[in-house]
Design a protein around this motif. Structure first.
Motif, PDB file in Angstrom:
ATOM      1  N   MET A 271      16.168  50.337  -0.750  1.00  0.00           N
ATOM      2  CA  MET A 271      16.818  49.494  -1.751  1.00  0.00           C
ATOM      3  C   MET A 271      17.787  48.530  -1.109  1.00  0.00           C
ATOM      4  O   MET A 271      17.778  47.332  -1.381  1.00  0.00           O
ATOM      5  CB  MET A 271      17.581  50.365  -2.756  1.00  0.00           C
ATOM      6  CG  MET A 271      16.721  50.988  -3.783  1.00  0.00           C
ATOM      7  SD  MET A 271      16.190  49.783  -4.987  1.00  0.00           S
ATOM      8  CE  MET A 271      14.521  49.553  -4.474  1.00  0.00           C
ATOM      9  N   THR A 272      18.652  49.055  -0.221  1.00  0.00           N
ATOM     10  CA  THR A 272      19.670  48.179   0.364  1.00  0.00           C
ATOM     11  C   THR A 272      19.037  47.173   1.319  1.00  0.00           C
ATOM     12  O   THR A 272      19.493  46.030   1.408  1.00  0.00           O
ATOM     13  CB  THR A 272      20.746  48.989   1.088  1.00  0.00           C
ATOM     14  OG1 THR A 272      20.132  50.034   1.827  1.00  0.00           O
ATOM     15  CG2 THR A 272      21.709  49.594   0.116  1.00  0.00           C
ATOM     16  N   SER A 273      17.957  47.577   2.029  1.00  0.00           N
ATOM     17  CA  SER A 273      17.279  46.591   2.870  1.00  0.00           C
ATOM     18  C   SER A 273      16.697  45.484   2.017  1.00  0.00           C
ATOM     19  O   SER A 273      16.765  44.301   2.379  1.00  0.00           O
ATOM     20  CB  SER A 273      16.140  47.223   3.666  1.00  0.00           C
ATOM     21  OG  SER A 273      16.558  48.355   4.324  1.00  0.00           O
ATOM     22  N   SER A 274      16.132  45.856   0.835  1.00  0.00           N
ATOM     23  CA  SER A 274      15.558  44.832  -0.032  1.00  0.00           C
ATOM     24  C   SER A 274      16.640  43.927  -0.587  1.00  0.00           C
ATOM     25  O   SER A 274      16.428  42.718  -0.719  1.00  0.00           O
ATOM     26  CB  SER A 274      14.803  45.481  -1.184  1.00  0.00           C
ATOM     27  OG  SER A 274      13.983  46.497  -0.708  1.00  0.00           O
ATOM     28  N   ILE A 275      17.817  44.503  -0.900  1.00  0.00           N
ATOM     29  CA  ILE A 275      18.913  43.677  -1.401  1.00  0.00           C
ATOM     30  C   ILE A 275      19.310  42.654  -0.343  1.00  0.00           C
ATOM     31  O   ILE A 275      19.651  41.509  -0.652  1.00  0.00           O
ATOM     32  CB  ILE A 275      20.117  44.552  -1.796  1.00  0.00           C
ATOM     33  CG1 ILE A 275      19.772  45.364  -3.022  1.00  0.00           C
ATOM     34  CG2 ILE A 275      21.345  43.715  -2.067  1.00  0.00           C
ATOM     35  CD1 ILE A 275      20.861  46.306  -3.429  1.00  0.00           C
ATOM     36  N   CYS A 276      19.236  43.056   0.933  1.00  0.00           N
ATOM     37  CA  CYS A 276      19.580  42.124   2.014  1.00  0.00           C
ATOM     38  C   CYS A 276      18.721  40.878   1.971  1.00  0.00           C
ATOM     39  O   CYS A 276      19.181  39.784   2.327  1.00  0.00           O
ATOM     40  CB  CYS A 276      19.342  42.772   3.372  1.00  0.00           C
ATOM     41  SG  CYS A 276      20.602  43.907   3.860  1.00  0.00           S
ATOM     42  N   LEU A 285      25.201  40.362   3.549  1.00  0.00           N
ATOM     43  CA  LEU A 285      23.924  40.799   4.129  1.00  0.00           C
ATOM     44  C   LEU A 285      24.151  41.819   5.226  1.00  0.00           C
ATOM     45  O   LEU A 285      23.494  42.869   5.288  1.00  0.00           O
ATOM     46  CB  LEU A 285      23.181  39.575   4.681  1.00  0.00           C
ATOM     47  CG  LEU A 285      21.716  39.730   5.046  1.00  0.00           C
ATOM     48  CD1 LEU A 285      21.023  38.391   4.909  1.00  0.00           C
ATOM     49  CD2 LEU A 285      21.516  40.207   6.459  1.00  0.00           C
ATOM     50  N   ILE A 286      25.118  41.537   6.097  1.00  0.00           N
ATOM     51  CA  ILE A 286      25.380  42.462   7.205  1.00  0.00           C
ATOM     52  C   ILE A 286      25.936  43.773   6.653  1.00  0.00           C
ATOM     53  O   ILE A 286      25.634  44.866   7.169  1.00  0.00           O
ATOM     54  CB  ILE A 286      26.347  41.812   8.209  1.00  0.00           C
ATOM     55  CG1 ILE A 286      25.789  40.471   8.677  1.00  0.00           C
ATOM     56  CG2 ILE A 286      26.551  42.696   9.418  1.00  0.00           C
ATOM     57  CD1 ILE A 286      26.756  39.651   9.481  1.00  0.00           C
ATOM     58  N   ALA A 287      26.739  43.716   5.576  1.00  0.00           N
ATOM     59  CA  ALA A 287      27.295  44.937   4.995  1.00  0.00           C
ATOM     60  C   ALA A 287      26.193  45.821   4.429  1.00  0.00           C
ATOM     61  O   ALA A 287      26.167  47.031   4.676  1.00  0.00           O
ATOM     62  CB  ALA A 287      28.305  44.571   3.906  1.00  0.00           C
ATOM     63  N   TYR A 288      25.258  45.215   3.667  1.00  0.00           N
ATOM     64  CA  TYR A 288      24.164  46.017   3.129  1.00  0.00           C
ATOM     65  C   TYR A 288      23.270  46.544   4.243  1.00  0.00           C
ATOM     66  O   TYR A 288      22.706  47.632   4.145  1.00  0.00           O
ATOM     67  CB  TYR A 288      23.343  45.199   2.132  1.00  0.00           C
ATOM     68  CG  TYR A 288      23.935  45.198   0.757  1.00  0.00           C
ATOM     69  CD1 TYR A 288      24.574  44.074   0.247  1.00  0.00           C
ATOM     70  CD2 TYR A 288      23.896  46.340  -0.031  1.00  0.00           C
ATOM     71  CE1 TYR A 288      25.130  44.087  -1.010  1.00  0.00           C
ATOM     72  CE2 TYR A 288      24.447  46.364  -1.287  1.00  0.00           C
ATOM     73  CZ  TYR A 288      25.066  45.232  -1.769  1.00  0.00           C
ATOM     74  OH  TYR A 288      25.630  45.251  -3.014  1.00  0.00           O
ATOM     75  N   SER A 289      23.135  45.776   5.323  1.00  0.00           N
ATOM     76  CA  SER A 289      22.362  46.249   6.470  1.00  0.00           C
ATOM     77  C   SER A 289      23.005  47.506   7.044  1.00  0.00           C
ATOM     78  O   SER A 289      22.322  48.450   7.459  1.00  0.00           O
ATOM     79  CB  SER A 289      22.290  45.122   7.505  1.00  0.00           C
ATOM     80  OG  SER A 289      22.219  45.623   8.787  1.00  0.00           O
ATOM     81  N   SER A 290      24.360  47.552   7.050  1.00  0.00           N
ATOM     82  CA  SER A 290      25.060  48.749   7.517  1.00  0.00           C
ATOM     83  C   SER A 290      24.731  49.946   6.652  1.00  0.00           C
ATOM     84  O   SER A 290      24.520  51.048   7.152  1.00  0.00           O
ATOM     85  CB  SER A 290      26.572  48.534   7.484  1.00  0.00           C
ATOM     86  OG  SER A 290      26.992  47.704   8.507  1.00  0.00           O
ATOM     87  N   VAL A 291      24.710  49.736   5.306  1.00  0.00           N
ATOM     88  CA  VAL A 291      24.388  50.853   4.410  1.00  0.00           C
ATOM     89  C   VAL A 291      23.006  51.389   4.737  1.00  0.00           C
ATOM     90  O   VAL A 291      22.779  52.598   4.817  1.00  0.00           O
ATOM     91  CB  VAL A 291      24.435  50.409   2.933  1.00  0.00           C
ATOM     92  CG1 VAL A 291      24.112  51.569   2.027  1.00  0.00           C
ATOM     93  CG2 VAL A 291      25.792  49.856   2.593  1.00  0.00           C
ATOM     94  N   SER A 292      22.054  50.469   4.969  1.00  0.00           N
ATOM     95  CA  SER A 292      20.679  50.881   5.253  1.00  0.00           C
ATOM     96  C   SER A 292      20.601  51.698   6.533  1.00  0.00           C
ATOM     97  O   SER A 292      19.970  52.762   6.576  1.00  0.00           O
ATOM     98  CB  SER A 292      19.832  49.616   5.346  1.00  0.00           C
ATOM     99  OG  SER A 292      18.556  49.922   5.792  1.00  0.00           O
TER     100      SER A 292
END
Lengths: 459, 150
Positions: A271-276, A285-292
């Motif tokens: 999900m978070t990669s897709s949100i990126c 983008l970098i923050a959501y990448s961290s979550v992933s």
């Protein structure tokens, strides 16, 4: 341990008593020397940890995280020099003091033997981070971001305090070195279920787990560059480190208690990669990448196999360096264009070719290109989850594809194509920025030559 | 070479508002020409329109006063020293000496010892006809169990 704690504490009088022109030079110099001494921790034994005293110890799990912490302070100082140049002297020194205080608390967190001491330092790291985000962030949303950050973490960790005090009362000691040998299997009951949840939720919020991750995009985006760097590189890993330590006490109910969280993480990373892929804001983008990436680490820690622990540790260090570098690159854009929108400053390869090279390297390590340590971590996690359950390979494979997609999307949007007509006033890259990027990249590349030091205690 | 110096000279003169040359001079070896500027003494007119792509007035262009800026500080001397400190202590000391230290770490986590010890034990056990490995970690005769309670 005092050989790290006392020099770090002495960095404080160094900032306050230095001459005006020398504060940055002095602090950068001395924090680099402290990071050199941190390598002494690598003298690890195969069957035991380095036990410095009754209060401090470091084993193969905490050593790479400590070295990363101490390496990051000079990098944070270098990254902040430009945006703080307009502030008055007392505020500059206060900012540096907050960074040094954070470093001190982080060193003590990673080396704590006693779990209550670990908890106190874990909570103490929140205070300087909150001050850095809310005082030196750039937009008005930083207040909301600070609130989310503080209260998510506090709400998650108060049950941990109760659980730790309960363990102290039943087991007799919370000294981690003793607990390893005294641990009894935890039978299945409702109260033990809540005990498991109480122990783990603090670290799940910190990692962050997918359902509890709302604080992360806010905090990372609103923080100034040093705040973003330390949040992405170290503070997220506090969750992973804590989980790896506390799961020792929580067997065998982890076998089934972990299922909801493994499911949430597996789904969350996709999900978070897709949100990126749909982000317009570069830091977001970098923050959501961290979550992933951290979702991968959560899955690895919860399935508790030797290879997954090795993958989790390697991934934590690799992600720390990569994510911090991506935030520095985004900041170099922000300092020129004063906006985080990606398409606003595009086509930078023609204008700033050396910085484009750093962007390329950072994006390649973010998508786990071989032979970087990012790949080693992800590969070990994918292999161990496949062995745990065959179906996870579909999700993991999908995640790796989407990670590659958004990393390349970020690279192509900011670097390739024709530059816009309104960024013709962009200044060339400073030596400071190029040095900062290479100081992130070189340890990453050197580690791919010798990854055994980051593979953790089960190597 | 001379063209480069000439360009530098003209740039310095332009930022400081001094005339760089008072007479026209042409090089015989290259095509470099140094000539007095026709704009000497004239002030540039104020821009009438403010465009969005103009740099913000609060933004300080570190290259304006110091074209050799490394990005650390306005003062050129502090800037150069900061750059030197970062490169010397960051790269030459920490990265170089640090990676040498890590590369020459003696037997990290006793892996090499473990391999030698395993080979030694295998050789001993094969020579003495003992099984290579026992399924019991500890000697079962030495374990004292509590009495069975019915």
């Amino acid at each position: 341990m005092l050989k790290y704690i006392i020099p770090t504490m002495m960095l404080m009088p160094l900032t306050w008593l230095s001459k005006n022109s020398m504060i940055w030079i002095n602090t950068t110099l001395h924090s680099l020397l402290i990071s050199l001494t941190s390598l002494l921790l690598l003298n690890q034994f195969g069957d035991n940890s380095l036990n410095f005293s009754l209060t401090f110890f470091s084993d193969s799990l905490s050593t790479p995280l400590l070295i990363l912490t101490m390496w990051l302070l000079p990098l944070m100082l270098m990254a902040s020099q430009h945006h703080l140049s307009k502030e008055n002297l007392a505020r500059k020194k206060l900012f540096i003091s907050m960074l040094i205080l954070l470093q001190l608390f982080l060193i003590m967190t990673f080396t704590a033997t006693e779990l209550i001491f670990f908890y106190i330092m874990f909570e103490a790291t929140l205070v300087p981070t909150l001050i850095i985000i809310t005082r030196w962030g750039n937009q008005t949303e930083r207040l909301n971001a600070g609130l989310y950050f503080l209260f998510y973490t506090l709400a998650g960790s108060l049950p941990l305090l109760v659980a730790l005090i309960y363990i102290q009362n039943t087991m007799g000691s919370l000294n981690f070195l003793i607990l390893q040998y005294w641990v009894q299997p935890m039978p299945n009951s409702w109260s033990n279920t809540f005990m498991w949840l109480a122990c783990m939720m603090a670290f799940m919020v910190k990692m962050p787990l997918y359902g509890l991750h709302l604080w992360l995009p806010k905090a990372h985006v609103e923080a100034p560059i040093a705040g973003s760097m330390v949040l992405a590189a170290i503070l997220l890993k506090l969750g992973g480190y804590g989980m790896m330590r506390i799961t020792l006490l929580l067997n065998p109910i982890t076998d089934f208690m972990a299922y909801p969280f493994i499911m949430l993480s597996l789904w969350g990373m996709i999900m978070t990669s897709s949100i990126c892929l749909r982000q317009t804001d570069l830091k977001s983008l970098i923050a959501y990448s961290s979550v992933s990436h951290m979702a991968l680490v959560i899955v690895a820690i919860l399935i508790q196999t030797p290879w997954s622990y090795m993958g989790a540790t390697a991934l934590m260090i690799a992600h720390g360096l990569t994510s911090s570098m991506l935030f520095c690159l985004a900041n170099s854009n922000y300092e020129r264009v004063h906006s985080r929108t990606m398409i606003l400053a595009r086509g930078l390869q023609t204008l700033l070719p050396l910085m484009a090279a750093w962007w390329l390297l950072a994006s390649l390590t973010n998508l786990a290109l071989p032979p970087s340590i990012n790949l080693i971590g992800e590969l070990f996690v994918v292999m161990s989850t496949f062995s745990w359950s065959n179906i996870t390979i579909i999700l993991m494979g999908l995640n790796m594809v989407i990670t590659a997609l958004y990393s390349l999307y970020m690279l192509i949007t900011t670097q390739r194509g024709k530059y816009t007509h309104h960024i013709n006033n962009i200044l060339p890259s400073f030596t400071r920025e190029n040095a900062l990027m290479s100081l992130h990249m070189l340890p990453l590349l050197l580690l791919s030559l010798n990854p055994k030091i980051i593979l953790g205690p089960l190597y | 070479m001379l063209g480069l110096c000439g360009r530098r000279l003209l740039a310095v003169a332009a930022t400081r508002g001094l005339p760089a040359a008072s007479v026209r001079w042409e090089s015989s070896s290259s095509r470099a020409v140094i000539a007095p500027s026709t704009l000497a003494g004239k002030r540039p007119s104020e821009p009438t329109l403010r465009w969005q792509e103009d740099p913000e007035p609060e933004d300080e262009n570190l290259y304006e006063k110091n074209p050799d800026s490394h990005g650390y500080d306005k003062d050129p001397a502090v800037d150069v020293w900061n750059m030197r400190v970062v490169f010397f202590f960051g790269f030459s000391i920490v990265l170089v000496l640090g990676s040498t230290f890590v590369a020459y770490l003696p037997d990290y986590r006793m892996q090499e010892w473990a391999r030698r010890e395993a080979e030694r034990l295998v050789k001993y056990r094969e020579a003495h006809g003992l099984p290579l490995m026992e399924s019991n970690c500890f000697d079962p005769s030495k374990i004292q169990l509590p009495e069975d309670e019915d």
